[in-house]
Every structure is written in C-alpha cells, then in structure tokens.
Write an enzyme that holds these catalytic residues in place. Structure first.
Site, PDB file in Angstrom:
ATOM      1  N   HIS A  69      51.795  42.048  36.125  1.00 14.12           N
ATOM      2  CA  HIS A  69      52.056  41.386  34.983  1.00 14.12           C
ATOM      3  C   HIS A  69      51.102  40.391  34.676  1.00 14.12           C
ATOM      4  O   HIS A  69      50.925  39.513  35.751  1.00 14.12           O
ATOM      5  CB  HIS A  69      53.418  41.135  34.578  1.00 14.12           C
ATOM      6  CG  HIS A  69      53.781  40.957  33.294  1.00 14.12           C
ATOM      7  ND1 HIS A  69      53.556  39.688  32.415  1.00 14.12           N
ATOM      8  CD2 HIS A  69      54.431  41.847  32.367  1.00 14.12           C
ATOM      9  CE1 HIS A  69      53.923  39.947  31.376  1.00 14.12           C
ATOM     10  NE2 HIS A  69      54.397  41.174  31.138  1.00 14.12           N
TER      11      HIS A  69
ATOM     12  N   ASP B 240      58.166  48.223  32.136  1.00 11.19           N
ATOM     13  CA  ASP B 240      57.810  49.603  31.973  1.00 11.19           C
ATOM     14  C   ASP B 240      58.205  50.508  33.183  1.00 11.19           C
ATOM     15  O   ASP B 240      58.347  51.700  32.819  1.00 11.19           O
ATOM     16  CB  ASP B 240      56.269  49.752  31.675  1.00 11.19           C
ATOM     17  CG  ASP B 240      56.094  49.145  30.370  1.00 11.19           C
ATOM     18  OD1 ASP B 240      56.961  49.463  29.348  1.00 11.19           O
ATOM     19  OD2 ASP B 240      54.900  48.524  29.995  1.00 11.19           O
TER      20      ASP B 240
HETATM   21  N1  CMC Z   1      47.991  48.198  40.817  1.00 10.90           N
HETATM   22  C1  CMC Z   1      47.167  48.100  41.545  1.00 10.90           C
HETATM   23  N2  CMC Z   1      46.495  46.605  41.649  1.00 10.90           N
HETATM   24  C2  CMC Z   1      46.804  45.893  40.714  1.00 10.90           C
HETATM   25  C3  CMC Z   1      47.769  46.261  39.544  1.00 10.90           C
HETATM   26  C4  CMC Z   1      48.345  47.591  39.686  1.00 10.90           C
HETATM   27  N3  CMC Z   1      49.254  47.840  38.705  1.00 10.90           N
HETATM   28  N4  CMC Z   1      47.857  45.436  38.722  1.00 10.90           N
HETATM   29  C5  CMC Z   1      46.995  44.285  39.161  1.00 10.90           C
HETATM   30  N5  CMC Z   1      46.344  44.959  40.301  1.00 10.90           N
HETATM   31  C6  CMC Z   1      45.139  44.034  41.228  1.00 10.90           C
HETATM   32  C7  CMC Z   1      43.989  44.021  40.113  1.00 10.90           C
HETATM   33  O1  CMC Z   1      43.292  45.190  40.816  1.00 10.90           O
HETATM   34  C8  CMC Z   1      43.535  42.713  40.689  1.00 10.90           C
HETATM   35  O2  CMC Z   1      43.097  42.729  42.332  1.00 10.90           O
HETATM   36  P1  CMC Z   1      41.746  41.942  42.874  1.00 10.90           P
HETATM   37  O3  CMC Z   1      42.107  40.587  42.573  1.00 10.90           O
HETATM   38  O4  CMC Z   1      41.438  42.495  44.053  1.00 10.90           O
HETATM   39  O5  CMC Z   1      40.576  42.291  42.024  1.00 10.90           O
HETATM   40  C9  CMC Z   1      44.587  41.611  40.903  1.00 10.90           C
HETATM   41  O6  CMC Z   1      45.812  42.769  41.142  1.00 10.90           O
HETATM   42  C10 CMC Z   1      44.950  40.860  39.503  1.00 10.90           C
HETATM   43  O7  CMC Z   1      44.992  41.940  38.493  1.00 10.90           O
HETATM   44  P2  CMC Z   1      44.219  41.562  37.169  1.00 10.90           P
HETATM   45  O8  CMC Z   1      43.975  43.037  36.500  1.00 10.90           O
HETATM   46  O9  CMC Z   1      43.270  40.618  37.016  1.00 10.90           O
HETATM   47  O10 CMC Z   1      45.707  41.175  36.379  1.00 10.90           O
HETATM   48  P3  CMC Z   1      46.118  40.777  34.828  1.00 10.90           P
HETATM   49  O11 CMC Z   1      46.646  39.819  34.674  1.00 10.90           O
HETATM   50  O12 CMC Z   1      44.755  40.938  34.074  1.00 10.90           O
HETATM   51  O13 CMC Z   1      46.750  42.260  34.458  1.00 10.90           O
HETATM   52  C11 CMC Z   1      48.134  44.106  33.952  1.00 10.90           C
HETATM   53  C12 CMC Z   1      47.750  42.400  34.111  1.00 10.90           C
HETATM   54  C13 CMC Z   1      49.687  44.224  33.536  1.00 10.90           C
HETATM   55  C14 CMC Z   1      47.322  44.535  32.860  1.00 10.90           C
HETATM   56  C15 CMC Z   1      47.897  44.713  35.203  1.00 10.90           C
HETATM   57  O14 CMC Z   1      48.944  44.136  36.266  1.00 10.90           O
HETATM   58  C16 CMC Z   1      48.089  46.381  35.123  1.00 10.90           C
HETATM   59  O15 CMC Z   1      46.944  46.951  34.920  1.00 10.90           O
HETATM   60  N6  CMC Z   1      49.089  46.810  35.575  1.00 10.90           N
HETATM   61  C17 CMC Z   1      49.651  48.251  35.402  1.00 10.90           C
HETATM   62  C18 CMC Z   1      49.688  48.607  33.811  1.00 10.90           C
HETATM   63  C19 CMC Z   1      51.123  48.067  33.536  1.00 10.90           C
HETATM   64  O16 CMC Z   1      52.059  48.422  33.997  1.00 10.90           O
HETATM   65  N7  CMC Z   1      51.257  47.420  32.133  1.00 10.90           N
HETATM   66  C20 CMC Z   1      52.612  47.084  31.591  1.00 10.90           C
HETATM   67  C21 CMC Z   1      52.707  45.583  31.386  1.00 10.90           C
HETATM   68  S1  CMC Z   1      54.307  45.178  31.356  1.00 10.90           S
HETATM   69  C22 CMC Z   1      54.755  45.649  29.484  1.00 10.90           C
HETATM   70  C23 CMC Z   1      53.771  44.828  28.606  1.00 10.90           C
HETATM   71  O17 CMC Z   1      53.896  43.735  28.516  1.00 10.90           O
HETATM   72  O18 CMC Z   1      52.933  45.590  27.871  1.00 10.90           O
END
Ligand code: CMC
Length: 429
Positions: A307, A364
């Site tokens: 998140h 989710d």
């Molecule tokens: N699985 C594997 N690796 C992950 C995941 C995941 N679900 N989420 C983040 N990471 C890794 C990402 O690859 C990155 O690694 P590195 O630093 O080595 O490059 C690190 O963690 C930081 O991730 P980020 O993408 O920079 O983080 P963000 O804050 O931009 O993204 C997020 C947040 C929710 C989009 C992401 O965690 C994600 O894609 N999760 C899966 C989709 C999901 O479940 N979304 C629902 C969110 S909650 C409901 C809502 O509010 O909509």
C-alpha cells in the site's frame, strides 16, 4: 516548533511556512516558491505531496490508523451502518435519529432511475466490464439532470445531486448486472434498507424470490463502510481534480470510477481472487507465486499486497480477515481461496523481500473472499468498491468546492528536445 522551513538555493534562502494539522502532521507550503525563486518541486506519483487540507479522513500509515471525521474505522464497522457513515462523511457529523430517518427517506425517494437508462444499457455487449458500464451510466445521469452542469448551483440543489447519486448508483449497478445476464431488471423496494434493497435488485429472479439473508446484508454493509473513504487516494484525487475544473458531480464521480478500475487500485480485489484461483489450478504452490512477485524481471505482483501509505498493516484488512472467518463459518461455505490466501499471507509475512519493503495484505486481500462467499460475481468486485467509495468521493468533491479550491494543474520538468526546425517529410530519414 519552527514556523518556517528554509530552502537554500544558489545562496538565496526561501522561507516556506509550516502547516500543521490537528493530528500534528506537518508539511511546508511551497505554493509561492515558484513566484519567489523560479523553482518547482518534483514528486512523481505525488508520493510526498499534500494536495489539500482536508477534515474528512485521518490516516496514519505507520500506526495503521484510519478514522472518518475522527471516528475509528473499527468502531464504525462494528456499530454503524453504511448510510449513517455516508451522512457522517458528507455532512461532517453523525446524524441524530430524525436526521438519519429523513436522510434514508430522501435516498429511498430517488432510488428509481429513468426507464430510458435501459436503452443505454442495452447498447453494451454482455461481455462489457461492469466498471466501464457503471462509469458510462454515471456520466449519462448528466443527460437526465442537465441542471447539474451549473457549477454555481445553490447548496440544496447540489444536495439533490448527492442524494440522486447515492440512491441511483446501486440501482444502475443492479440493472447493468441483470441486463448483462439477460434478466428483467428488478425495481427498488422501498420497504428494504439500502444494502438489502441493493442485494435484492441484484439477485431476485422472475422465477425465484431472493430472500435477503441479514448475515449477507450485514457483511456487505461492513465492506461498504470500510471502503467509504481513504483520503487522497488515486480515485479520490481524480474526483477532486476533475471537479476542480467545475465539472459536475456526476462527471467527477464517473472519472473516479474509471480511476478506481485499475488493478493497482480498486480493480485489485478482482485480481486477488483470480490470482488465488490461479494458484489453486497450479497445484497450490504459493512459493512459486511469491518467487514470481520477488523477481524484478517479472511484472507479476502479489495482488492485495502493499500500500502506498500503510507500512505496518492495513486496519481494513485486519477487520476483513476476521469478518471472512466469521462469514464463511456462519454461511457454512468453504472457499478454497481463503485457505490459499492465509497460506500466502503467512509465507509473505515471513519473507525478507516483503518485510524489507513493508508489504502487508491490504483491504482487497480479504474483501474478495467475503464477496465471493456471498455470491457477488468476481468481475463485480470493483463495482462494489465503487458503491462503497461513493460517499467519500462525494464528501471530498463537496469539500473541494466549498473551499473554492483552484483548478488542479501540476507542473513538470520538461526533458524533451530543445527547439528544432520543422523538417519537410522528404528530408526525414
Ligand atoms: N508484490 C510484489 N512486490 C511489490 C508489491 C506487490 N504487491 N507491491 C510493491 N512491491 C515492491 C515494488 O516492486 C517495489 O520494489 P523495489 O523497491 O525493489 O522496486 C517496492 O515494493 C515499492 O513498491 P512501489 O510500487 O514503489 O509502491 P507504491 O506505493 O508505488 O505502490 C501499490 C503501492 C498498492 C500500487 C503496490 O503495492 C501494488 O502494486 N500492490 C498490488 C496491487 C494492490 O493490491 N492494490 C490495492 C491497493 S489497496 C486498495 C486501494 O486503496 O485501492
């Protein structure tokens, strides 16, 4: 505590006023920085940018706190109802019993939608994703209520649009669902409460009456409450930014639905179940999927994990995990996805990759298990999120307009070509 942050650039010092919220969150105001220095701030994805000062929802991602208008989400999920929470978010206070009665009656009065809406629905192929259908229908409401286009309407007229949205979106969702299945639309039943009425419109068949199970209605009500607002997330920021151009509330909400649709946001609930089913069909090998998620060369992510703001736990996921346990037991349903979800969570929480990056199950991860158990089709999960998030979008839109916020318009650092002369087509390689 200092009242200013100081920024030193090229020997010049710029004073940036510190703003402090009621929960001691602090930020500094850079709104005059460009005027004074020619500098802008850069923060792709707005990871550390406060776009507004809001009094609707407080969230502390480190401590796992979520409160609507000061009330902890745990208490609201336990004691309140979705319509009461909608009133709280939109009007700022919990309603007294007369206010709640009047609010419910107002919503009931507007649950019917214009019959011509069915013509629009008929235009969609049965395979259309329900989120695309819903955002189109939300926009279509402007055609039925063109007076909503006036950005300077009185507060009571805006209130009518708010009521219409809360009342009609569930009807539109249910009608688009029955339409896609080729079944006659069910009309709202004003003798039922909001969520029960919605479930009945979804599932009643001409051949078989659908009796709303109070356990199911209660579970859905809780899911809606937990999704009702989440401060400046992607879809809410979209609603605010679209509304900041004085686009009407229906159009702004339609934009929010589209933003929510993405698998990184509200579309994740559908993707979680699809992922769990994929694990099951692949022999239940959770390790394989965890390894895939960790592989930097593989775009796969563990859906329902991570998140932007929660870095210890998502309080909504904690509530939903307990809820899932209860619902499955009370309904006597055995969802194999729930078992795999628990295994996946356990394995990921022990894994260095997830620990280091502070990746925990989000809302989710468990909402889909509950919705599947109560019979909501998987592709409708993000639509359920939309119904839940509706009061939040409305409250945030209303706050933005009441504060007379300026049009949202970020800047950029240009990194493209510098000026170059136009080449005629015959000279291009
Ligand atoms: N699985 C594997 N690796 C992950 C995941 C995941 N679900 N989420 C983040 N990471 C890794 C990402 O690859 C990155 O690694 P590195 O630093 O080595 O490059 C690190 O963690 C930081 O991730 P980020 O993408 O920079 O983080 P963000 O804050 O931009 O993204 C997020 C947040 C929710 C989009 C992401 O965690 C994600 O894609 N999760 C899966 C989709 C999901 O479940 N979304 C629902 C969110 S909650 C409901 C809502 O509010 O909509």
């Amino acid at each position: 505590m200092s009242e200013y942050a100081e920024l030193k650039v090229d020997g010049n010092v710029y004073k940036l006023p510190i703003i402090e919220g009621t929960e001691q969150e602090r930020g500094f105001d850079i709104s005059k920085l460009r005027e004074e220095s020619g500098l802008i701030t850069v923060d792709t994805g707005y990871k550390n940018t406060g776009s507004t000062q809001s009094s609707i929802t407080f969230l502390d991602g480190e401590k796992g706190i979520l409160r609507y208008r000061g009330y902890p989400i745990e208490q609201l999920a336990d004691k309140s109802t979705f319509l009461e929470v909608a009133f709280l978010l939109i009007y700022g206070e919990l309603p007294n019993s007369q206010e709640l009665y009047a609010f419910k009656a107002r919503v009931k009065k507007h649950q019917l939608v214009h019959e011509d809406m069915k013509q629009i629905m008929l235009g969609f192929p049965s395979k259309a994703h329900p989120m695309g259908v819903l955002s189109s229908l939300a926009t279509a409401l402007t055609a039925f209520y063109p007076e909503s286009l006036d950005p300077n309407r009185s507060a009571d007229k805006v209130d009518l649009t708010i009521t219409r949205l809360l009342a009609k979106i569930p009807t539109l969702v249910a009608w688009s669902y029955t339409n896609a299945r080729g079944i006659r639309a069910n009309y709202p039943d004003n003798s039922l409460e909001y969520v029960s009425n919605f479930l009945k419109m979804m599932f009643n068949l001409p051949t078989e009456d659908y009796d709303v199970d109070p356990i199911v209605a209660d579970a859905m009500d809780k899911i809606f409450i937990l999704h009702a607002d989440h401060e400046q997330n992607c879809s809410t920021s979209t609603v605010r930014i679209v509304g900041s151009s004085h686009a009407n509330l229906y159009a702004s909400v339609a934009a929010g639905i589209n933003a929510l649709w993405g698998p990184l946001h509200g579309g994740a609930n559908q993707k979680v179940i699809e992922m769990l089913q994929n694990i099951i069909t692949n022999g239940g090998d959770t390790k394989k999927f965890i390894d895939k998620a960790k592989d930097p060369n593989d775009p796969f992510r563990l859906m329902g994990f991570g998140h932007r703001v929660y870095k210890n736990f998502d309080p909504r996921a904690e509530i939903l995990k307990k809820q899932a346990d209860k619902i499955l037991e009370r309904l006597g349903v055995n969802e194999p996805e729930f078992e795999v979800a628990k295994q996946l969570e356990e394995a990921a929480l022990k894994d260095e990759y997830f620990i280091e990056r502070k990746l925990y199950p989000n809302v989710d991860f468990y909402s889909g298990i509950i919705m599947k158990a109560i019979g909501i089709p998987i592709e409708m999960f993000p639509v359920m999120f939309s119904i839940g998030r509706l009061p939040g979008w409305i409250a945030q839109w209303k706050e933005m307009r009441t504060h007379n916020e300026p049009i949202g318009r970020p800047r950029q650092i240009y990194v493209g070509h510098t000026q170059r002369p136009y080449e005629s087509i015959s000279n291009r390689s």
